[in-house]
Design an enzyme around this catalytic site. Structure first.
Site, PDB file in Angstrom:
ATOM      1  N   ASP A 184       3.646 -10.812  26.252  1.00 29.09           N
ATOM      2  CA  ASP A 184       5.081 -10.577  26.085  1.00 29.09           C
ATOM      3  C   ASP A 184       5.230  -9.187  25.455  1.00 29.09           C
ATOM      4  O   ASP A 184       4.862  -8.984  24.292  1.00 29.09           O
ATOM      5  CB  ASP A 184       5.683 -11.661  25.180  1.00 29.09           C
ATOM      6  CG  ASP A 184       7.150 -11.389  24.866  1.00 29.09           C
ATOM      7  OD1 ASP A 184       7.727 -10.431  25.425  1.00 29.09           O
ATOM      8  OD2 ASP A 184       7.711 -12.149  24.054  1.00 29.09           O
ATOM      9  N   THR A 236      15.899  -7.802  34.100  1.00 28.06           N
ATOM     10  CA  THR A 236      16.754  -7.229  35.148  1.00 28.06           C
ATOM     11  C   THR A 236      17.958  -8.120  35.492  1.00 28.06           C
ATOM     12  O   THR A 236      18.674  -7.831  36.445  1.00 28.06           O
ATOM     13  CB  THR A 236      15.934  -6.962  36.430  1.00 28.06           C
ATOM     14  OG1 THR A 236      15.276  -8.175  36.812  1.00 28.06           O
ATOM     15  CG2 THR A 236      14.910  -5.875  36.217  1.00 28.06           C
ATOM     16  N   TYR A 267      23.232  -4.237  30.006  1.00 30.57           N
ATOM     17  CA  TYR A 267      21.961  -3.890  30.668  1.00 30.57           C
ATOM     18  C   TYR A 267      21.758  -2.370  30.646  1.00 30.57           C
ATOM     19  O   TYR A 267      20.686  -1.889  30.269  1.00 30.57           O
ATOM     20  CB  TYR A 267      21.972  -4.414  32.098  1.00 30.57           C
ATOM     21  CG  TYR A 267      20.841  -3.924  32.972  1.00 30.57           C
ATOM     22  CD1 TYR A 267      19.553  -4.398  32.820  1.00 30.57           C
ATOM     23  CD2 TYR A 267      21.076  -2.953  33.960  1.00 30.57           C
ATOM     24  CE1 TYR A 267      18.514  -3.944  33.626  1.00 30.57           C
ATOM     25  CE2 TYR A 267      20.046  -2.500  34.773  1.00 30.57           C
ATOM     26  CZ  TYR A 267      18.770  -2.996  34.608  1.00 30.57           C
ATOM     27  OH  TYR A 267      17.749  -2.543  35.408  1.00 30.57           O
ATOM     28  N   GLN A 270       9.169  -7.366  41.522  1.00 29.29           N
ATOM     29  CA  GLN A 270       9.429  -6.810  42.851  1.00 29.29           C
ATOM     30  C   GLN A 270       8.689  -5.477  43.048  1.00 29.29           C
ATOM     31  O   GLN A 270       7.917  -5.306  43.996  1.00 29.29           O
ATOM     32  CB  GLN A 270      10.941  -6.608  43.004  1.00 29.29           C
ATOM     33  CG  GLN A 270      11.343  -5.916  44.281  1.00 29.29           C
ATOM     34  CD  GLN A 270      12.843  -5.847  44.476  1.00 29.29           C
ATOM     35  OE1 GLN A 270      13.332  -6.197  45.545  1.00 29.29           O
ATOM     36  NE2 GLN A 270      13.585  -5.402  43.476  1.00 29.29           N
ATOM     37  N   LEU A 271       8.912  -4.536  42.148  1.00 32.19           N
ATOM     38  CA  LEU A 271       8.281  -3.216  42.278  1.00 32.19           C
ATOM     39  C   LEU A 271       6.770  -3.309  42.067  1.00 32.19           C
ATOM     40  O   LEU A 271       6.002  -2.669  42.793  1.00 32.19           O
ATOM     41  CB  LEU A 271       8.921  -2.251  41.255  1.00 32.19           C
ATOM     42  CG  LEU A 271       8.326  -0.864  41.181  1.00 32.19           C
ATOM     43  CD1 LEU A 271       8.372  -0.153  42.532  1.00 32.19           C
ATOM     44  CD2 LEU A 271       9.061  -0.032  40.112  1.00 32.19           C
ATOM     45  N   ASP A 320      20.058   3.547  37.634  1.00 25.45           N
ATOM     46  CA  ASP A 320      21.349   4.236  37.813  1.00 25.45           C
ATOM     47  C   ASP A 320      22.416   3.656  36.882  1.00 25.45           C
ATOM     48  O   ASP A 320      23.443   4.296  36.649  1.00 25.45           O
ATOM     49  CB  ASP A 320      21.815   4.093  39.275  1.00 25.45           C
ATOM     50  CG  ASP A 320      21.968   2.635  39.705  1.00 25.45           C
ATOM     51  OD1 ASP A 320      21.123   1.803  39.293  1.00 25.45           O
ATOM     52  OD2 ASP A 320      22.922   2.325  40.436  1.00 25.45           O
TER      53      ASP A 320
END
Ligand SMILES: NC(=O)c1ccc[n+]([C@@H]2O[C@H](COP(=O)([O-])OP(=O)(O)OC[C@H]3O[C@@H](n4cnc5c(N)ncnc54)[C@H](OP(=O)(O)O)[C@@H]3O)[C@@H](O)[C@H]2O)c1
Length: 317
Positions: A54, A80, A143, A22-23, A120
Protein backbone atom coordinates in the site's frame (compact mmCIF):
# COMPACT_ATOMS: atom_id res chain seq x y z
CA UNK A 1 2.91 4.77 -34.28
CA UNK A 2 3.26 6.57 -30.97
CA UNK A 3 6.90 7.45 -31.62
CA UNK A 4 9.66 6.66 -34.06
CA UNK A 5 12.14 4.57 -32.11
CA UNK A 6 11.83 2.11 -29.25
CA UNK A 7 14.59 2.96 -26.75
CA UNK A 8 17.00 0.32 -25.45
CA UNK A 9 16.94 0.30 -21.65
CA UNK A 10 19.66 -2.35 -21.70
CA UNK A 11 18.88 -4.12 -18.43
CA UNK A 12 18.02 -1.02 -16.38
CA UNK A 13 15.84 -1.85 -13.38
CA UNK A 14 12.47 -0.16 -13.85
CA UNK A 15 9.88 -0.33 -11.07
CA UNK A 16 6.27 0.24 -12.19
CA UNK A 17 3.63 1.17 -9.60
CA UNK A 18 0.00 0.53 -10.48
CA UNK A 19 1.22 -2.55 -12.37
CA UNK A 20 -2.23 -4.20 -12.20
CA UNK A 21 -3.99 -1.07 -13.48
CA UNK A 22 -5.03 -0.06 -17.00
CA UNK A 23 -1.79 1.74 -17.90
CA UNK A 24 0.40 -0.74 -15.99
CA UNK A 25 -0.88 -3.51 -18.24
CA UNK A 26 0.65 -1.75 -21.25
CA UNK A 27 3.75 -0.36 -19.54
CA UNK A 28 5.13 -3.69 -18.44
CA UNK A 29 5.27 -5.37 -21.87
CA UNK A 30 6.47 -2.12 -23.45
CA UNK A 31 9.35 -1.92 -20.95
CA UNK A 32 10.23 -5.57 -21.54
CA UNK A 33 10.34 -4.91 -25.29
CA UNK A 34 12.81 -2.12 -24.44
CA UNK A 35 14.98 -4.68 -22.57
CA UNK A 36 14.33 -3.29 -19.07
CA UNK A 37 14.41 -5.51 -15.98
CA UNK A 38 10.86 -4.80 -14.77
CA UNK A 39 9.69 -4.87 -11.15
CA UNK A 40 5.86 -4.84 -11.08
CA UNK A 41 4.45 -3.24 -7.92
CA UNK A 42 0.76 -3.70 -7.13
CA UNK A 43 -1.55 -2.99 -4.22
CA UNK A 44 -2.04 -6.71 -3.51
CA UNK A 45 -0.39 -10.03 -4.41
CA UNK A 46 -1.50 -11.33 -7.81
CA UNK A 47 -0.25 -13.04 -10.92
CA UNK A 48 2.41 -10.83 -12.52
CA UNK A 49 2.92 -8.72 -9.39
CA UNK A 50 6.45 -8.91 -7.94
CA UNK A 51 5.90 -6.66 -4.90
CA UNK A 52 2.58 -5.88 -3.17
CA UNK A 53 2.40 -2.75 -1.02
CA UNK A 54 0.00 0.00 0.00
CA UNK A 55 1.86 3.09 -1.26
CA UNK A 56 0.08 5.27 1.29
CA UNK A 57 2.15 3.43 3.94
CA UNK A 58 5.42 5.37 3.95
CA UNK A 59 7.53 2.82 5.78
CA UNK A 60 6.39 -0.15 3.69
CA UNK A 61 6.86 1.84 0.48
CA UNK A 62 10.37 2.95 1.46
CA UNK A 63 11.29 -0.65 2.25
CA UNK A 64 9.77 -2.08 -0.95
CA UNK A 65 11.41 0.48 -3.25
CA UNK A 66 14.72 0.33 -1.36
CA UNK A 67 14.86 -3.47 -1.69
CA UNK A 68 13.94 -3.33 -5.39
CA UNK A 69 16.86 -0.89 -5.96
CA UNK A 70 15.43 0.52 -9.23
CA UNK A 71 17.24 2.82 -11.66
CA UNK A 72 13.86 4.23 -12.76
CA UNK A 73 10.41 4.37 -11.17
CA UNK A 74 7.31 4.89 -13.32
CA UNK A 75 4.54 5.81 -10.90
CA UNK A 76 1.25 4.85 -12.57
CA UNK A 77 -0.65 3.96 -9.38
CA UNK A 78 -3.42 6.33 -8.35
CA UNK A 79 -6.85 6.48 -6.86
CA UNK A 80 -8.80 7.10 -10.09
CA UNK A 81 -12.42 6.98 -8.86
CA UNK A 82 -13.12 10.66 -9.56
CA UNK A 83 -16.64 10.65 -8.09
CA UNK A 84 -15.69 8.47 -5.11
CA UNK A 85 -12.90 10.92 -4.24
CA UNK A 86 -15.30 13.85 -4.54
CA UNK A 87 -17.55 12.18 -1.94
CA UNK A 88 -14.58 11.28 0.27
CA UNK A 89 -11.57 13.54 -0.47
CA UNK A 90 -9.48 11.71 2.15
CA UNK A 91 -9.25 8.83 -0.36
CA UNK A 92 -7.51 11.18 -2.82
CA UNK A 93 -5.22 12.56 -0.13
CA UNK A 94 -4.18 9.01 0.70
CA UNK A 95 -3.90 7.27 -2.69
CA UNK A 96 -2.69 10.27 -4.69
CA UNK A 97 -1.00 12.93 -2.54
CA UNK A 98 0.39 10.75 0.27
CA UNK A 99 1.23 7.74 -1.92
CA UNK A 100 3.10 9.94 -4.41
CA UNK A 101 4.96 11.70 -1.57
CA UNK A 102 6.09 8.26 -0.38
CA UNK A 103 7.07 7.02 -3.85
CA UNK A 104 8.94 10.22 -4.75
CA UNK A 105 10.79 10.33 -1.40
CA UNK A 106 11.78 6.66 -1.71
CA UNK A 107 12.93 7.08 -5.33
CA UNK A 108 15.04 10.07 -4.31
CA UNK A 109 16.53 8.13 -1.38
CA UNK A 110 17.70 5.23 -3.54
CA UNK A 111 18.96 7.49 -6.35
CA UNK A 112 16.32 6.44 -8.89
CA UNK A 113 14.82 8.71 -11.55
CA UNK A 114 11.02 9.10 -11.30
CA UNK A 115 8.26 9.74 -13.83
CA UNK A 116 4.85 10.18 -12.15
CA UNK A 117 1.67 10.07 -14.23
CA UNK A 118 -0.83 12.89 -13.73
CA UNK A 119 -3.99 14.22 -15.32
CA UNK A 120 -5.70 16.93 -17.39
CA UNK A 121 -8.03 17.31 -14.41
CA UNK A 122 -5.49 19.62 -12.72
CA UNK A 123 -6.89 22.24 -15.13
CA UNK A 124 -10.22 24.05 -14.69
CA UNK A 125 -11.24 23.75 -18.36
CA UNK A 126 -13.09 27.04 -18.31
CA UNK A 127 -11.53 28.78 -21.29
CA UNK A 128 -7.72 28.32 -21.22
CA UNK A 129 -7.50 25.18 -23.40
CA UNK A 130 -5.57 23.83 -25.19
CA UNK A 131 -3.23 23.75 -22.21
CA UNK A 132 0.55 23.66 -22.66
CA UNK A 133 2.83 22.42 -19.88
CA UNK A 134 3.36 25.93 -18.54
CA UNK A 135 -0.37 26.67 -18.07
CA UNK A 136 -1.28 27.30 -14.44
CA UNK A 137 -3.24 24.42 -12.86
CA UNK A 138 -6.41 25.24 -10.91
CA UNK A 139 -8.35 22.02 -10.31
CA UNK A 140 -12.11 22.09 -9.80
CA UNK A 141 -12.52 18.57 -8.34
CA UNK A 142 -11.15 16.80 -5.25
CA UNK A 143 -9.45 14.28 -7.58
CA UNK A 144 -7.76 17.12 -9.50
CA UNK A 145 -6.61 18.72 -6.23
CA UNK A 146 -5.17 15.42 -4.98
CA UNK A 147 -3.27 14.90 -8.25
CA UNK A 148 -1.92 18.47 -8.16
CA UNK A 149 -0.70 17.84 -4.59
CA UNK A 150 0.94 14.66 -5.96
CA UNK A 151 2.70 16.65 -8.72
CA UNK A 152 4.00 19.10 -6.13
CA UNK A 153 5.32 16.21 -4.00
CA UNK A 154 7.28 14.91 -7.01
CA UNK A 155 9.17 18.18 -7.49
CA UNK A 156 9.63 18.72 -3.75
CA UNK A 157 11.46 15.38 -3.68
CA UNK A 158 13.63 16.25 -6.70
CA UNK A 159 13.23 19.00 -9.32
CA UNK A 160 14.91 16.68 -11.85
CA UNK A 161 11.99 14.24 -11.70
CA UNK A 162 9.19 14.27 -14.29
CA UNK A 163 5.40 14.54 -14.21
CA UNK A 164 3.58 13.25 -17.32
CA UNK A 165 -0.01 14.45 -17.61
CA UNK A 166 -2.38 12.43 -19.71
CA UNK A 167 -6.16 12.35 -20.28
CA UNK A 168 -9.23 10.30 -21.20
CA UNK A 169 -7.24 7.05 -21.14
CA UNK A 170 -8.64 3.87 -22.68
CA UNK A 171 -7.37 0.36 -23.38
CA UNK A 172 -7.11 -2.97 -21.63
CA UNK A 173 -9.68 -5.03 -19.80
CA UNK A 174 -11.03 -2.55 -17.24
CA UNK A 175 -13.61 0.23 -17.38
CA UNK A 176 -13.08 3.07 -19.87
CA UNK A 177 -15.23 5.29 -22.07
CA UNK A 178 -15.09 3.40 -25.42
CA UNK A 179 -15.97 0.18 -23.56
CA UNK A 180 -18.99 1.86 -21.93
CA UNK A 181 -20.15 3.27 -25.30
CA UNK A 182 -19.98 -0.07 -27.12
CA UNK A 183 -21.50 -1.99 -24.20
CA UNK A 184 -24.47 0.38 -24.01
CA UNK A 185 -24.95 0.44 -27.81
CA UNK A 186 -24.90 -3.33 -27.86
CA UNK A 187 -27.44 -3.64 -25.08
CA UNK A 188 -29.79 -0.70 -25.76
CA UNK A 189 -29.16 0.22 -29.40
CA UNK A 190 -28.51 3.92 -28.68
CA UNK A 191 -26.67 6.16 -26.22
CA UNK A 192 -26.86 9.84 -25.21
CA UNK A 193 -23.43 11.43 -24.95
CA UNK A 194 -22.47 14.98 -23.96
CA UNK A 195 -21.31 17.18 -26.83
CA UNK A 196 -20.01 20.11 -24.75
CA UNK A 197 -17.16 18.41 -22.83
CA UNK A 198 -13.84 18.43 -24.72
CA UNK A 199 -10.49 16.78 -24.13
CA UNK A 200 -7.68 14.58 -25.43
CA UNK A 201 -8.63 10.89 -25.79
CA UNK A 202 -5.50 8.78 -25.32
CA UNK A 203 -4.71 5.17 -26.17
CA UNK A 204 -3.00 3.60 -23.13
CA UNK A 205 -0.65 1.62 -25.35
CA UNK A 206 0.56 4.82 -27.06
CA UNK A 207 1.01 6.47 -23.68
CA UNK A 208 3.04 3.51 -22.39
CA UNK A 209 5.40 3.78 -25.34
CA UNK A 210 5.80 7.56 -24.88
CA UNK A 211 6.45 7.13 -21.15
CA UNK A 212 9.21 4.61 -21.85
CA UNK A 213 10.75 7.08 -24.31
CA UNK A 214 10.53 9.83 -21.69
CA UNK A 215 12.09 7.60 -19.03
CA UNK A 216 14.93 6.64 -21.40
CA UNK A 217 15.57 10.33 -22.13
CA UNK A 218 15.43 11.19 -18.38
CA UNK A 219 13.26 14.24 -19.13
CA UNK A 220 12.63 16.50 -16.15
CA UNK A 221 9.71 18.82 -15.37
CA UNK A 222 6.13 18.62 -16.64
CA UNK A 223 5.26 16.86 -19.92
CA UNK A 224 1.88 16.43 -21.59
CA UNK A 225 1.46 13.02 -23.26
CA UNK A 226 -1.84 12.63 -25.11
CA UNK A 227 -2.89 11.55 -28.58
CA UNK A 228 -2.97 14.65 -30.78
CA UNK A 229 -6.15 16.63 -31.43
CA UNK A 230 -9.31 17.63 -29.59
CA UNK A 231 -12.55 15.69 -29.22
CA UNK A 232 -15.87 16.04 -27.47
CA UNK A 233 -17.22 13.00 -25.65
CA UNK A 234 -19.81 12.88 -28.45
CA UNK A 235 -17.08 12.88 -31.16
CA UNK A 236 -15.28 10.09 -29.31
CA UNK A 237 -18.45 8.01 -28.92
CA UNK A 238 -19.39 8.42 -32.61
CA UNK A 239 -15.89 7.49 -33.75
CA UNK A 240 -15.94 4.47 -31.43
CA UNK A 241 -19.26 3.31 -32.93
CA UNK A 242 -17.97 3.80 -36.50
CA UNK A 243 -14.76 1.87 -35.82
CA UNK A 244 -16.88 -1.00 -34.45
CA UNK A 245 -19.07 -1.04 -37.58
CA UNK A 246 -22.09 0.48 -35.76
CA UNK A 247 -24.10 3.35 -37.27
CA UNK A 248 -22.82 6.49 -35.48
CA UNK A 249 -26.32 8.03 -35.65
CA UNK A 250 -27.14 5.72 -32.74
CA UNK A 251 -25.00 8.08 -30.64
CA UNK A 252 -27.18 11.08 -29.75
CA UNK A 253 -25.86 14.44 -28.55
CA UNK A 254 -26.98 15.86 -25.20
CA UNK A 255 -25.79 18.88 -23.22
CA UNK A 256 -23.95 18.33 -19.93
CA UNK A 257 -26.73 20.23 -18.19
CA UNK A 258 -29.43 17.87 -19.48
CA UNK A 259 -27.26 14.78 -18.89
CA UNK A 260 -26.48 15.76 -15.28
CA UNK A 261 -30.17 16.48 -14.62
CA UNK A 262 -30.84 12.81 -15.48
CA UNK A 263 -27.63 11.25 -14.09
CA UNK A 264 -26.12 13.51 -11.41
CA UNK A 265 -22.36 13.06 -10.82
CA UNK A 266 -20.68 14.44 -7.69
CA UNK A 267 -17.41 15.61 -9.30
CA UNK A 268 -17.40 18.59 -11.68
CA UNK A 269 -15.61 17.89 -14.99
CA UNK A 270 -13.58 20.51 -16.90
CA UNK A 271 -15.54 21.71 -19.95
CA UNK A 272 -12.40 21.71 -22.12
CA UNK A 273 -9.16 20.23 -20.77
CA UNK A 274 -7.47 19.54 -24.13
CA UNK A 275 -3.68 19.24 -23.68
CA UNK A 276 -0.79 20.14 -26.02
CA UNK A 277 2.34 17.92 -26.06
CA UNK A 278 4.75 20.79 -26.62
CA UNK A 279 7.71 19.62 -24.52
CA UNK A 280 7.48 15.98 -25.57
CA UNK A 281 7.38 16.97 -29.23
CA UNK A 282 10.49 19.11 -28.70
CA UNK A 283 12.25 15.96 -27.42
CA UNK A 284 11.15 13.91 -30.44
CA UNK A 285 8.40 12.04 -28.55
CA UNK A 286 5.38 12.04 -30.88
CA UNK A 287 1.92 10.57 -30.34
CA UNK A 288 -0.42 9.99 -33.30
CA UNK A 289 -3.81 11.66 -33.73
CA UNK A 290 -6.66 10.43 -31.52
CA UNK A 291 -8.79 9.08 -34.40
CA UNK A 292 -5.97 6.87 -35.72
CA UNK A 293 -5.15 5.67 -32.18
CA UNK A 294 -8.81 4.85 -31.50
CA UNK A 295 -9.16 3.00 -34.82
CA UNK A 296 -6.24 0.77 -33.81
CA UNK A 297 -7.92 -0.22 -30.55
CA UNK A 298 -11.67 -0.46 -31.14
CA UNK A 299 -11.70 -3.58 -33.37
CA UNK A 300 -9.99 -5.50 -30.54
CA UNK A 301 -12.55 -4.20 -28.05
CA UNK A 302 -15.47 -4.99 -30.36
CA UNK A 303 -14.21 -8.56 -30.86
CA UNK A 304 -13.83 -8.98 -27.10
CA UNK A 305 -17.38 -7.71 -26.44
CA UNK A 306 -18.83 -9.98 -29.14
CA UNK A 307 -17.36 -12.95 -27.25
CA UNK A 308 -19.04 -11.95 -23.94
CA UNK A 309 -22.61 -12.42 -22.69
CA UNK A 310 -24.63 -9.18 -23.01
CA UNK A 311 -24.12 -6.92 -19.96
CA UNK A 312 -24.00 -3.16 -19.38
CA UNK A 313 -21.48 -1.68 -16.91
CA UNK A 314 -23.06 -0.03 -13.87
CA UNK A 315 -21.61 3.45 -14.50
CA UNK A 316 -20.52 5.51 -17.51
CA UNK A 317 -16.83 6.17 -18.25
N1 LIG B 1 -7.98 6.55 -16.54
C1 LIG B 1 -7.97 7.79 -17.05
O1 LIG B 1 -8.84 8.19 -17.83
C2 LIG B 1 -6.85 8.73 -16.68
C3 LIG B 1 -6.89 10.04 -17.18
C4 LIG B 1 -5.86 10.92 -16.84
C5 LIG B 1 -4.82 10.49 -16.03
N2 LIG B 1 -4.83 9.23 -15.54
C6 LIG B 1 -3.71 8.81 -14.67
O2 LIG B 1 -3.05 7.74 -15.30
C7 LIG B 1 -2.48 6.87 -14.31
C8 LIG B 1 -2.90 5.45 -14.61
O3 LIG B 1 -4.31 5.35 -14.55
P1 LIG B 1 -5.08 3.98 -14.85
O4 LIG B 1 -6.19 4.30 -15.77
O5 LIG B 1 -4.10 2.90 -15.19
O6 LIG B 1 -5.70 3.71 -13.39
P2 LIG B 1 -6.26 2.35 -12.78
O7 LIG B 1 -6.60 1.38 -13.84
O8 LIG B 1 -7.29 2.76 -11.78
O9 LIG B 1 -5.00 1.77 -12.01
C9 LIG B 1 -4.46 2.40 -10.88
C10 LIG B 1 -3.74 1.34 -10.05
O10 LIG B 1 -3.20 1.99 -8.89
C11 LIG B 1 -3.35 1.12 -7.80
N3 LIG B 1 -3.36 1.84 -6.53
C12 LIG B 1 -4.24 2.80 -6.14
N4 LIG B 1 -3.96 3.19 -4.89
C13 LIG B 1 -2.88 2.45 -4.49
C14 LIG B 1 -2.14 2.38 -3.27
N5 LIG B 1 -2.46 3.15 -2.22
N6 LIG B 1 -1.12 1.51 -3.19
C15 LIG B 1 -0.81 0.71 -4.24
N7 LIG B 1 -1.46 0.74 -5.43
C16 LIG B 1 -2.50 1.60 -5.53
C17 LIG B 1 -4.70 0.46 -8.04
O11 LIG B 1 -4.80 -0.72 -7.29
P3 LIG B 1 -6.23 -1.11 -6.67
O12 LIG B 1 -7.16 -1.21 -7.82
O13 LIG B 1 -5.97 -2.38 -5.96
O14 LIG B 1 -6.56 0.02 -5.75
C18 LIG B 1 -4.67 0.23 -9.55
O15 LIG B 1 -4.11 -1.02 -9.88
C19 LIG B 1 -2.94 7.44 -12.97
O16 LIG B 1 -1.93 8.28 -12.45
C20 LIG B 1 -4.15 8.29 -13.32
O17 LIG B 1 -4.35 9.32 -12.38
C21 LIG B 1 -5.81 8.32 -15.85
Amino acid sequence: MAGAMRPDLNGQRVLVTGAAGQLGGFLIPELRRSRAAVIALGSRPDVGIDVAVDLADGEATGRAIGEAAPDVVIHAAAGTDVDGIERDPARGDRSNAQATRNVAGSARECGAYLVAVSTDMVFPGDGGAPYGEDAVPAPISAYGRSKLAAEQAVFQADPEFAVARTAWLYGGAGKHFPRTVLSVLRKRGSIDVVDDEFGSPTNASDLARALVQLAAARGSGVFHLVNEGRASRYDLARATASCAGIDPFNVRPISSEDFLAKFPLPAPRPADSTLLNRRAAAQGIALRGWREALAAFVPLLAAELRSLPETVPATGG
